[in-house]
Design a protein around this motif. Structure first.
Motif, PDB file in Angstrom:
ATOM      1  N   SER A 210       4.169  17.101   5.100  1.00 56.95           N
ATOM      2  CA  SER A 210       5.380  17.495   5.516  1.00 56.95           C
ATOM      3  C   SER A 210       6.524  18.074   4.717  1.00 56.95           C
ATOM      4  N   ASP A 211       6.709  16.957   3.584  1.00 53.40           N
ATOM      5  CA  ASP A 211       7.680  17.347   2.671  1.00 53.40           C
ATOM      6  C   ASP A 211       7.398  16.799   1.043  1.00 53.40           C
ATOM      7  N   PRO A 212       6.475  17.366   0.592  1.00 48.90           N
ATOM      8  CA  PRO A 212       5.870  16.915  -0.813  1.00 48.90           C
ATOM      9  C   PRO A 212       7.140  16.380  -1.672  1.00 48.90           C
ATOM     10  N   GLU A 213       8.230  17.440  -1.841  1.00 53.37           N
ATOM     11  CA  GLU A 213       9.166  16.998  -2.787  1.00 53.37           C
ATOM     12  C   GLU A 213       9.871  15.690  -2.705  1.00 53.37           C
ATOM     13  N   VAL A 214      10.384  15.471  -1.374  1.00 53.51           N
ATOM     14  CA  VAL A 214      10.955  14.214  -1.023  1.00 53.51           C
ATOM     15  C   VAL A 214      10.031  13.188  -0.996  1.00 53.51           C
ATOM     16  N   ALA A 215       8.782  13.258  -0.693  1.00 54.03           N
ATOM     17  CA  ALA A 215       7.596  12.018  -0.835  1.00 54.03           C
ATOM     18  C   ALA A 215       7.451  11.486  -2.312  1.00 54.03           C
ATOM     19  N   SER A 216       7.339  12.706  -3.096  1.00 55.44           N
ATOM     20  CA  SER A 216       7.311  12.468  -4.692  1.00 55.44           C
ATOM     21  C   SER A 216       8.262  11.708  -5.154  1.00 55.44           C
ATOM     22  N   ALA A 217       9.872  12.122  -4.907  1.00 53.72           N
ATOM     23  CA  ALA A 217      10.994  11.643  -5.283  1.00 53.72           C
ATOM     24  C   ALA A 217      10.927  10.073  -4.794  1.00 53.72           C
ATOM     25  N   VAL A 218      10.837   9.796  -3.548  1.00 55.96           N
ATOM     26  CA  VAL A 218      11.018   8.451  -2.896  1.00 55.96           C
ATOM     27  C   VAL A 218       9.789   7.658  -3.563  1.00 55.96           C
ATOM     28  N   GLY A 219       8.449   8.222  -3.553  1.00 61.36           N
ATOM     29  CA  GLY A 219       7.322   7.245  -4.061  1.00 61.36           C
ATOM     30  C   GLY A 219       7.618   6.900  -5.451  1.00 61.36           C
ATOM     31  N   CYS A 220       8.075   7.829  -6.421  1.00 63.01           N
ATOM     32  CA  CYS A 220       8.413   7.423  -7.863  1.00 63.01           C
ATOM     33  C   CYS A 220       9.592   6.620  -8.146  1.00 63.01           C
ATOM     34  N   SER A 221      10.606   6.602  -7.357  1.00 65.61           N
ATOM     35  CA  SER A 221      11.664   5.628  -7.257  1.00 65.61           C
ATOM     36  C   SER A 221      11.292   4.357  -6.716  1.00 65.61           C
ATOM     37  N   MET A 222      10.621   4.235  -5.628  1.00 64.83           N
ATOM     38  CA  MET A 222       9.952   3.081  -5.070  1.00 64.83           C
ATOM     39  C   MET A 222       9.065   2.040  -6.286  1.00 64.83           C
ATOM     40  N   PHE A 223       8.255   3.217  -6.819  1.00 60.14           N
ATOM     41  CA  PHE A 223       7.451   2.480  -7.817  1.00 60.14           C
ATOM     42  C   PHE A 223       8.012   1.952  -9.050  1.00 60.14           C
ATOM     43  N   ALA A 224       9.151   2.841  -9.617  1.00 61.32           N
ATOM     44  CA  ALA A 224       9.914   2.327 -10.680  1.00 61.32           C
ATOM     45  C   ALA A 224      10.777   1.130 -10.375  1.00 61.32           C
ATOM     46  N   ASP A 225      11.269   1.125  -8.937  1.00 58.80           N
ATOM     47  CA  ASP A 225      11.939  -0.211  -8.475  1.00 58.80           C
ATOM     48  C   ASP A 225      10.930  -1.328  -8.779  1.00 58.80           C
ATOM     49  N   LEU A 226       9.765  -1.067  -8.239  1.00 55.95           N
ATOM     50  CA  LEU A 226       8.602  -2.113  -8.373  1.00 55.95           C
ATOM     51  C   LEU A 226       8.289  -2.626  -9.659  1.00 55.95           C
TER      52      LEU A 226
ATOM     53  N   VAL B 154       0.768  -1.118   0.028  1.00 54.15           N
ATOM     54  CA  VAL B 154       0.029   0.177   0.041  1.00 54.15           C
ATOM     55  C   VAL B 154       0.796   1.387  -0.027  1.00 54.15           C
ATOM     56  N   PHE B 155       0.756   1.984  -0.989  1.00 56.68           N
ATOM     57  CA  PHE B 155       1.369   3.550  -1.029  1.00 56.68           C
ATOM     58  C   PHE B 155       0.544   4.449  -0.583  1.00 56.68           C
ATOM     59  N   ASP B 156       0.683   5.299   0.307  1.00 56.09           N
ATOM     60  CA  ASP B 156      -0.038   5.989   1.202  1.00 56.09           C
ATOM     61  C   ASP B 156       0.694   7.467   1.169  1.00 56.09           C
ATOM     62  N   PRO B 157       0.431   8.158   0.253  1.00 58.14           N
ATOM     63  CA  PRO B 157       1.477   9.562   0.303  1.00 58.14           C
ATOM     64  C   PRO B 157       1.148  10.559   1.467  1.00 58.14           C
ATOM     65  N   LYS B 158      -0.145  10.499   1.747  1.00 58.85           N
ATOM     66  CA  LYS B 158      -0.648  11.291   3.027  1.00 58.85           C
ATOM     67  C   LYS B 158      -0.035  10.778   4.349  1.00 58.85           C
TER      68      LYS B 158
ATOM     69  N   LEU C 134       2.557   9.262  -7.711  1.00 57.70           N
ATOM     70  CA  LEU C 134       3.443   8.285  -7.816  1.00 57.70           C
ATOM     71  C   LEU C 134       3.756   7.855  -9.363  1.00 57.70           C
ATOM     72  N   ALA C 135       2.502   8.085 -10.169  1.00 52.96           N
ATOM     73  CA  ALA C 135       3.012   7.579 -11.408  1.00 52.96           C
ATOM     74  C   ALA C 135       3.842   8.531 -12.227  1.00 52.96           C
ATOM     75  N   GLY C 136       4.601   7.815 -12.860  1.00 53.09           N
ATOM     76  CA  GLY C 136       5.263   8.518 -13.924  1.00 53.09           C
ATOM     77  C   GLY C 136       5.285   7.492 -15.341  1.00 53.09           C
ATOM     78  N   LYS C 137       6.320   7.779 -16.208  1.00 55.44           N
ATOM     79  CA  LYS C 137       6.341   6.949 -17.285  1.00 55.44           C
ATOM     80  C   LYS C 137       6.552   5.452 -17.171  1.00 55.44           C
ATOM     81  N   GLU C 138       7.064   5.062 -16.150  1.00 47.62           N
ATOM     82  CA  GLU C 138       6.870   3.674 -15.629  1.00 47.62           C
ATOM     83  C   GLU C 138       5.748   3.060 -15.610  1.00 47.62           C
TER      84      GLU C 138
END
Length: 695
Positions: free
Chosen positions: A462-478, A224-228, A517-521
C-alpha cells in the motif's frame, strides 16, 4: 547394486524374470516333487529356498520400479502443525537426505539421451494412447473402472499420469533409492544466522511458518518482520501462540490494521542520544549531493533530540515534526529552563526578559522572521555569559536565516509528514497518557524480558516508502537493544533478585524480504547480536536485491558473509545460485564409453578384417551441484548448506489449514478482547508487556 561402479538404476527391471522363475520353481516343487526327481521333504526345502529368492528379487524389482516412478511423481508430504517435531536441541526443516557424489552421479545419469524413454515417458506413444483410452473410458459407465486403473498414480502403473509440476523432480528423486529422514539444523548453529533465498511463490513464507511454529512452542522470543503483511503467516502465528498457551504474549503491529495494532515509538527508546537522529536521517537520500543535505538534517534532528531529552520530553515523530518546522518554541523553553536553574545568580531574569521583548531593539536581519521571545531569550543568555552545549547548538541553529535553513533540511519534513499522517501517526507517536486507548504500547526491551511473540506487518504494497522507513527504524531500534543486552544483559536497569540465573533470552528474529529492512545497522547486528542471544533468519529473493539495497557489491557481500547457513529454494538468478554452489567441491562421475572399430589384415590371406567392440568406464570432473539445478527446483524443495554439509530437502505442506481462522477479523476480535482484559487487570503494574513506561 551399490557394489558396482555404475548402479544402472534406469534399466528395465530384469529381476522380475528371475523372481517369476523362482516362484514357478517353488510351485512346481510343492505340487509335483517327482518332476524334479526328488522326495517331498527335499522338494519342500527347495520350495522354501525358491520363495526366499523370489521375495529378494521381487523386492529389488519393486524398489527399482518405485525409484523410476518417483523420478517424475514424488510422494506427497503433508503433515499438521501438531506433527512438526519440536526440540530444544534441533530445528526441523523438512525431510530429505545429505547430497553426496552418488546423487550427482544419479542426476547425471538422468540427463543421458539413452535414458530419455524413462525420464520423458509422458511423451511416448504408449503414454499418449493411455491418456486417450482413459478419457474415452471416463465417458462410458460400463468401462469407467478401466479409467480408474489407467489413471491411478502408482508405481505399478507403467502409464501412470504425470502431474504437472514446475521444475525438475529428478533432483530430489535421486535420493529416494535410500530412505528419506528428518533434516534438522542444530539450534546451537542458529546464532551464526540463516539465509533463506528463493524466488516468488516457491515456499519461503511456508518455511517461515514451520520455523516460527517451533520457536513459539520452544518458548523463545519470536519477532517476525513481514513487509507484505501476509495474512496466512499472521494467522499461523496467532493459532500456534494459542495452541502453546502463549496468546497473552502475542502482539501484532500492522500498518494496514491500525485499529487492532499495537502502538510503537520507533525513536522513543535508545542507548545513545545520537541514535534517533541516525534512524531518521538514514531514511533520507544519501547519494551524490544529497549526502551533504542529509548530514545537515542529521545535525538538526540531533539538536532537537538533545534539547527535548534535557527537558524531559518523550521523543517521537510528532515531536520532531512539531519542533522541526519551528524550533523557536523549543529554544525559548530550553533557555527558560536554564534561567530557572541559575535563579540564584540571576533572580530577576523574568523582568529582564520582558524588558528586552518590549524594548525597541530590533534583531539582526537574519533573525527578523524569528519569534521575538526566543530572540530576547538568546540575547539575555549571551548577556549573562551563560554556557550550555545544548543551548549553544540550538542558538547556532536559530541564528541561521530561517528560509536558508529550511532549504537545507527540506527533505526531512516530507518524511516526517508521511510518518505522522492519519492513523499511522497515532501508531508511531503514541500518547502514553491517553488511558482511553486500550492498544498496548510495546518496546523491544519489555518484549524480550517477558518472552513475547510479535508480528510486524508493514503493508508495503500500500505504501512502500512508509513501510521501509518504519521497518528500518524498528530494525535499528532492535539493533540498539541487542547492543545493550550484549553489554549489560536483558535485566539492565531492573532490580536483580537473589537466585536469578541472569541468562540471556533466545530471540528468534525472522526477516521476510529483509533487503527492504537491512541498512548499515544490519552488519553490526549480524556480527555481534549472537552474543546477545539473537538468531537471525533472513528471507529474500535474489542477490541483486541486497546489492541494490546497499548500492555496493562489497557491502552486500559483507552482509551475506555474516549469514552462516544457507537454505536455497528455486532461484532465477545464476549469481544467486552460485552463492551456494561456489562453496561446494567438484566430484568425479562415471560414464560408460563404447568404442568400436575395424581394420583389414593384408598380411594374412585367411583373415580379411578384424573388428572389436569395447566398453570402458571413464570419469568426468563436474561440480557437486550445478547452478542451473537451483533454477529448476520444484516448489517446496530446497538445498540447505548447514555446518559444511549439503542437504536436499522437501518442505512439509501443512494440511491443517481448514482448522485455522479464515478471516483476520477472528484474530481482531480476540485481540480486542485480550487488550481490554489486560488493561483492566488489577496486576497490570507487574506486567511490562502491557503498558511500557506509561508515565
Amino acid at each position: 547394486m551399490s557394489k558396482h561402479p555404475i548402479e544402472q538404476l534406469l534399466r528395465p527391471p530384469v529381476e522380475l524374470a528371475a523372481s517369476f522363475a523362482y516362484l514357478f520353481a517353488a510351485i512346481l516343487a510343492v505340487s509335483s516333487p517327482g518332476v524334479l526327481l526328488t522326495v517331498p521333504s527335499v522338494a519342500y526345502v527347495l520350495a522354501l529356498f525358491c520363495l526366499i529368492r523370489f521375495a529378494q528379487r521381487t523386492q529389488l524389482a519393486v524398489r527399482l520400479l518405485k525409484y523410476q516412478h518417483y523420478l517424475l511423481v514424488l510422494p506427497k508430504y503433508e503433515i499438521s502443525s501438531a506433527q512438526i517435531p519440536v526440540s530444544k536441541s534441533n530445528l526441523f526443516l523438512g525431510i530429505g537426505f545429505e547430497w553426496e557424489a552418488i546423487h550427482t552421479q544419479r542426476h547425471h545419469d538422468c540427463k543421458q539421451p539413452n535414458r530419455r524413454h524413462i525420464i520423458k515417458r509422458y511423451k511416448t506413444s504408449l503414454y499418449l494412447r493411455a491418456r486417450a483410452v482413459e478419457a474415452f473410458c471416463k465417458r462410458h459407465t460400463a468401462v469407467y473402472f478401466l479409467a480408474w486403473i489407467i489413471g491411478r498414480e502408482a508405481w505399478w502403473n507403467p502409464v501412470s499420469p504425470i502431474p504437472r509440476v514446475e521444475g525438475d523432480t529428478t533432483i530430489h528423486a535421486v535420493g529416494l533409492w535410500e530412505r528419506e529422514e528428518n533434516i534438522e539444523q542444530p539450534q546451537s548453529e542458529r546464532v551464526a544466522h540463516t539465509f533463506v533465498v528463493g524466488t516468488t511463490r516457491v515456499g519461503k513464507t511456508r518455511l517461515c511458518e514451520v520455523l516460527v511454529t517451533q520457536d513459539i512452542h520452544n518458548g523463545d522470543v519470536v519477532i517476525v518482520f513481514d513487509p507484505k503483511g501476509d495474512a496466512e503467516l499472521l494467522i499461523r502465528m496467532w493459532s500456534e501462540a494459542v495452541r502453546a498457551g502463549r496468546e497473552h504474549q502475542f502482539y501484532m503491529f500492522h500498518l494496514g490494521y491500525p485499529d487492532i495494532s499495537c502502538r510503537y515509538n520507533p525513536v522513543g527508546s535508545f542507548g545513545r542520544i545520537t541514535e534517533p537522529a541516525s534512524r531518521i536521517a538514514s531514511q533520507l537520500p544519501g547519494e551524490g549531493n544529497s549526502a551533504a543535505f542529509r548530514e545537515f538534517a542529521w545535525r538538526y534532528v540531533n539538536v532537537i533530540s538533545r534539547a527535548g531529552t534535557e527537558l524531559g520530553k518523550r521523543l517521537s515523530y510528532e515531536f520532531y515534526l512539531k519542533y522541526g518546522a519551528d524550533i523557536d518554541p523549543l529554544l525559548s523553553e530550553y533557555l527558560t529552563n536554564i534561567f530557572t536553574r541559575n535563579q540564584s545568580k540571576h533572580p530577576h531574569w523574568r523582568k529582564h526578559l520582558k524588558d528586552i521583548v518590549e524594548s525597541d531593539r530590533k534583531p539582526d536581519k537574519s533573525m527578523s522572521g524569528r519569534d521575538r521571545t526566543a530572540w530576547a531569550a538568546v540575547e539575555l543568555y549571551k548577556h549573562y555569559g551563560l554556557f550550555d552545549d545544548v543551548a549553544h547548538a540550538l542558538i547556532k541553529t536559530f541564528e541561521y536565516e530561517k528560509s536558508f535553513y529550511d532549504k537545507l533540511v527540506a527533505s526531512l519534513f516530507p518524511l516526517l509528514e508521511k510518518l505522522c499522517s492519519g492513523a499511522t501517526g497515532k501508531l508511531l507517536s503514541p500518547d502514553y497518557l491517553d488511558l482511553t486507548d486500550k492498544r498496548p504500547i510495546i518496546d523491544w526491551k519489555s518484549i524480550i524480558r517477558q518472552g513475547g511473540i510479535v508480528y510486524i506487518g508493514l503493508d508495503a504494497l500500500s505504501d512502500p516508502e512508509v513501510a521501509s522507513a518504519v521497518g528500518c527504524s524498528m530494525f535499528a531500534d532492535l539493533t540498539s537493544t541487542a547492543g545493550t543486552i550484549y553489554k549489560f544483559g536483558s535485566d539492565h536497569g531492573l532490580f536483580v533478585y537473589e537466585g536469578a540465573d541472569g541468562k540471556k533470552r533466545k530471540v528468534c528474529l525472522h526477516l521476510d524480504e529483509f533487503n527492504e529492512l537491512a541498512g548499515k545497522e544490519f552488519v553490526p547486528m549480524a556480527n555481534k547480536a549472537g552474543g546477545a542471544g539473537f538468531q537471525l533468519t533472513a528471507y529474500t529473493q535474489t542477490m541483486s536485491d541486497i546489492i541494490a539495497r546497499f548500492g555496493d557489491r562489497a557491502r552486500a557481500g559483507q552482509v551475506i558473509g555474516n549469514l552462516g547457513s544457507i537454505i536455497m529454494l528455486r532461484v532465477k538468478e545464476l549469481e544467486t545460485a552460485e552463492l551456494l554452489t561456489s562453496q561446494l567441491p567438484d566430484v568425479d562421475v562415471n560414464n560408460i564409453v563404447l568404442r568400436s572399430g575395424a581394420s583389414d589384415s593384408p598380411g594374412n590371406p585367411d583373415v580379411d578384417f578384424q573388428s572389436r567392440t569395447e566398453q570402458h568406464i571413464g570419469t568426468q570432473r563436474v561440480p557437486l551441484l550445478h547452478p542451473g539445478d537451483l533454477t529448476r527446483l520444484p516448489k517446496g524443495q530446497a538445498f540447505a548448506f548447514i555446518g559444511g554439509k549439503l542437504f536436499k530437502l522437501r518442505l512439509p505442506m501443512l494440511n491443517d489449514e481448514k482448522s485455522l481462522p479464515k478471516d483476520i477479523s477472528t484474530i481482531a476480535n480476540a485481540m480486542r478482547k485480550q487488550y481490554r482484559s489486560s488493561a483492566n487487570d488489577e496486576n497490570w503494574a507487574r506486567m511490562p508487556d502491557r503498558w511500557s513506561e506509561a508515565a
